[in-house]
Design an enzyme around this catalytic site. Structure first.
Site, PDB file in Angstrom:
ATOM      1  N   ARG A   1      -0.760 -14.468   3.691  1.00  0.00           N
ATOM      2  CA  ARG A   1      -1.545 -13.922   5.329  1.00  0.00           C
ATOM      3  C   ARG A   1      -1.159 -14.322   6.433  1.00  0.00           C
ATOM      4  O   ARG A   1      -1.289 -13.089   6.948  1.00  0.00           O
ATOM      5  CB  ARG A   1      -3.605 -14.331   5.202  1.00  0.00           C
TER       6      ARG A   1
ATOM      7  N   ARG B   1       3.122  -7.170   9.364  1.00  0.00           N
ATOM      8  CA  ARG B   1       2.492  -6.150   9.778  1.00  0.00           C
ATOM      9  C   ARG B   1       3.017  -5.907  11.493  1.00  0.00           C
ATOM     10  O   ARG B   1       2.849  -5.246  12.318  1.00  0.00           O
ATOM     11  CB  ARG B   1       0.968  -6.300  10.450  1.00  0.00           C
TER      12      ARG B   1
ATOM     13  N   TYR C   1     -12.082  -2.677  -3.726  1.00  0.00           N
ATOM     14  CA  TYR C   1     -12.858  -2.968  -1.995  1.00  0.00           C
ATOM     15  C   TYR C   1     -14.037  -2.778  -1.633  1.00  0.00           C
ATOM     16  O   TYR C   1     -14.648  -2.033  -0.463  1.00  0.00           O
ATOM     17  CB  TYR C   1     -12.201  -1.744  -0.955  1.00  0.00           C
TER      18      TYR C   1
ATOM     19  N   HIS D   1      -1.597  -5.830   1.543  1.00  0.00           N
ATOM     20  CA  HIS D   1      -3.271  -6.112   1.130  1.00  0.00           C
ATOM     21  C   HIS D   1      -2.410  -7.519   0.931  1.00  0.00           C
ATOM     22  O   HIS D   1      -1.783  -7.819  -0.073  1.00  0.00           O
ATOM     23  CB  HIS D   1      -3.744  -5.679   0.175  1.00  0.00           C
TER      24      HIS D   1
ATOM     25  N   LYS E   1       0.945  -0.851   0.434  1.00  0.00           N
ATOM     26  CA  LYS E   1      -0.133  -0.089   0.023  1.00  0.00           C
ATOM     27  C   LYS E   1       1.126   1.053  -0.096  1.00  0.00           C
ATOM     28  O   LYS E   1       2.257   0.896   0.056  1.00  0.00           O
ATOM     29  CB  LYS E   1      -1.230   0.132   1.302  1.00  0.00           C
TER      30      LYS E   1
ATOM     31  N   ASN F   1      -1.988  -0.282   6.979  1.00  0.00           N
ATOM     32  CA  ASN F   1      -1.167  -0.997   7.647  1.00  0.00           C
ATOM     33  C   ASN F   1      -0.380  -2.295   6.314  1.00  0.00           C
ATOM     34  O   ASN F   1      -0.111  -3.218   6.131  1.00  0.00           O
ATOM     35  CB  ASN F   1      -2.588  -2.564   7.987  1.00  0.00           C
TER      36      ASN F   1
ATOM     37  N   PHE G   1     -15.272   2.975   7.493  1.00  0.00           N
ATOM     38  CA  PHE G   1     -13.928   3.327   7.584  1.00  0.00           C
ATOM     39  C   PHE G   1     -13.763   2.956   5.557  1.00  0.00           C
ATOM     40  O   PHE G   1     -12.842   4.083   5.254  1.00  0.00           O
ATOM     41  CB  PHE G   1     -12.934   2.248   7.691  1.00  0.00           C
TER      42      PHE G   1
ATOM     43  N   GLU H   1      -8.324 -10.056  -7.828  1.00  0.00           N
ATOM     44  CA  GLU H   1      -8.233  -8.932  -7.622  1.00  0.00           C
ATOM     45  C   GLU H   1      -6.470  -9.383  -8.856  1.00  0.00           C
ATOM     46  O   GLU H   1      -6.965  -8.161  -9.521  1.00  0.00           O
ATOM     47  CB  GLU H   1      -7.893  -9.413  -6.444  1.00  0.00           C
TER      48      GLU H   1
ATOM     49  N   THR I   1      -4.762  -7.860  10.407  1.00  0.00           N
ATOM     50  CA  THR I   1      -5.614  -6.636  10.082  1.00  0.00           C
ATOM     51  C   THR I   1      -5.194  -5.403  10.950  1.00  0.00           C
ATOM     52  O   THR I   1      -4.962  -5.207   9.935  1.00  0.00           O
ATOM     53  CB  THR I   1      -6.889  -6.982   9.437  1.00  0.00           C
TER      54      THR I   1
HETATM   55  P1  IDP Z   1      -7.344  -7.371   5.306  1.00  0.00           P
HETATM   56  O1  IDP Z   1      -6.428  -6.186   4.565  1.00  0.00           O
HETATM   57  O2  IDP Z   1      -6.138  -7.722   6.327  1.00  0.00           O
HETATM   58  O3  IDP Z   1      -7.776  -8.284   4.355  1.00  0.00           O
HETATM   59  P2  IDP Z   1     -10.036  -6.366   5.872  1.00  0.00           P
HETATM   60  O4  IDP Z   1     -10.297  -6.360   6.990  1.00  0.00           O
HETATM   61  O5  IDP Z   1     -10.458  -6.658   4.704  1.00  0.00           O
HETATM   62  O6  IDP Z   1      -8.753  -6.543   6.236  1.00  0.00           O
HETATM   63  O7  IDP Z   1      -9.627  -4.545   5.556  1.00  0.00           O
HETATM   64  C1  IDP Z   1      -9.202  -4.331   4.409  1.00  0.00           C
HETATM   65  C2  IDP Z   1      -8.198  -3.339   4.445  1.00  0.00           C
HETATM   66  O8  IDP Z   1      -9.909  -1.838   5.147  1.00  0.00           O
HETATM   67  C3  IDP Z   1      -7.552  -3.384   5.846  1.00  0.00           C
HETATM   68  O9  IDP Z   1      -6.215  -3.695   5.260  1.00  0.00           O
HETATM   69  C4  IDP Z   1      -7.258  -2.005   6.392  1.00  0.00           C
HETATM   70  O10 IDP Z   1      -6.392  -1.262   5.703  1.00  0.00           O
HETATM   71  C5  IDP Z   1      -9.013  -1.119   6.160  1.00  0.00           C
HETATM   72  N1  IDP Z   1     -10.118  -1.525   7.241  1.00  0.00           N
HETATM   73  C6  IDP Z   1     -10.444  -2.338   8.103  1.00  0.00           C
HETATM   74  N2  IDP Z   1     -10.632  -2.265   9.301  1.00  0.00           N
HETATM   75  C7  IDP Z   1     -10.727  -1.405   9.293  1.00  0.00           C
HETATM   76  C8  IDP Z   1     -11.067  -0.025  10.546  1.00  0.00           C
HETATM   77  O11 IDP Z   1     -11.249  -0.479  11.176  1.00  0.00           O
HETATM   78  N3  IDP Z   1     -10.250   1.242  10.373  1.00  0.00           N
HETATM   79  C9  IDP Z   1      -9.574   1.220   9.209  1.00  0.00           C
HETATM   80  N4  IDP Z   1      -9.790   0.883   8.505  1.00  0.00           N
HETATM   81  C10 IDP Z   1      -9.929  -0.837   8.613  1.00  0.00           C
HETATM   82 MG    MG Z   2      -9.424  -8.107   2.609  1.00  0.00          MG
END
Ligand code: IDP
Ligand code: MG
Length: 138
Positions: A87, A104, A51, A117, A11, A114, A59, A128, A93
């Site tokens: 993963r 991370r 997304y 992805h 990212k 974070n 968010f 994707e 996450t």
């Molecule tokens: P992942 O990236 O581990 O698959 P997802 O739940 O799919 O996690 O969420 C996608 C992305 O959205 C996360 O990597 C993060 O950048 C963002 N995100 C997820 N939950 C939150 C939150 O509670 N606050 C802010 N950003 C979030």
């Molecule tokens: Mg995800």
């Protein structure tokens, strides 16, 4: 174990912080094989498509801003159980909860920055990879 492919994006914060080499190195050392790699600006349309499942989350607007805030690095990795292997190598996450030794867990602390992805399932990976490496997004 079946060979599969997965999609990884470093990212904009990862690029900005100069962590591209470090992140790629971790996947290479894990034994995954790099199949595609691209430095790119993620357009708003591409970010929204990528997304889409999160469109109704609070968010989401900030997430789209984040992903389009600067250049990113898109990649495809292949190996046994690649989706899960990536993963696990990335960590949770929420970086505040990610185990030390994961990407991370070692390089970030805030859920809204974070770093990386990785696809969450083989079907998602297929979607994707097609999205990021389609002709119109080259
Ligand atoms: P992942 O990236 O581990 O698959 P997802 O739940 O799919 O996690 O969420 C996608 C992305 O959205 C996360 O990597 C993060 O950048 C963002 N995100 C997820 N939950 C939150 C939150 O509670 N606050 C802010 N950003 C979030
Ligand atoms: Mg995800």
């Amino acid at each position: 174990m079946e060979r599969e492919q997965t999609f990884v994006m470093i990212k904009p914060d990862g690029v900005e912080r100069g962590l591209v080499g470090e992140v790629l190195r971790r996947f290479e050392e894990r034994g995954l094989e790099l199949r595609a790699l691209k430095f790119m600006e993620v357009s708003r349309a591409l970010a929204e498509e990528h997304y889409g499942v999160h469109a109704d989350k609070p968010f989401y607007p900030a997430l789209i801003e984040y992903i389009t805030s600067g250049p990113a690095v898109a990649s495809v990795w292949e190996g046994p159980n690649a989706v899960e292997a990536v993963r696990a190598t990335m960590g949770a996450t929420n970086p505040a909860e990610a185990a030390p030794g994961t990407i991370r867990g070692d390089y970030c602390l805030h859920i809204d920055r974070n770093l990386v992805h990785g696809s969450d399932a083989p079907e998602t990976a297929e979607r994707e990879i097609a999205l990021f490496f389609s002709d119109e997004n080259r």
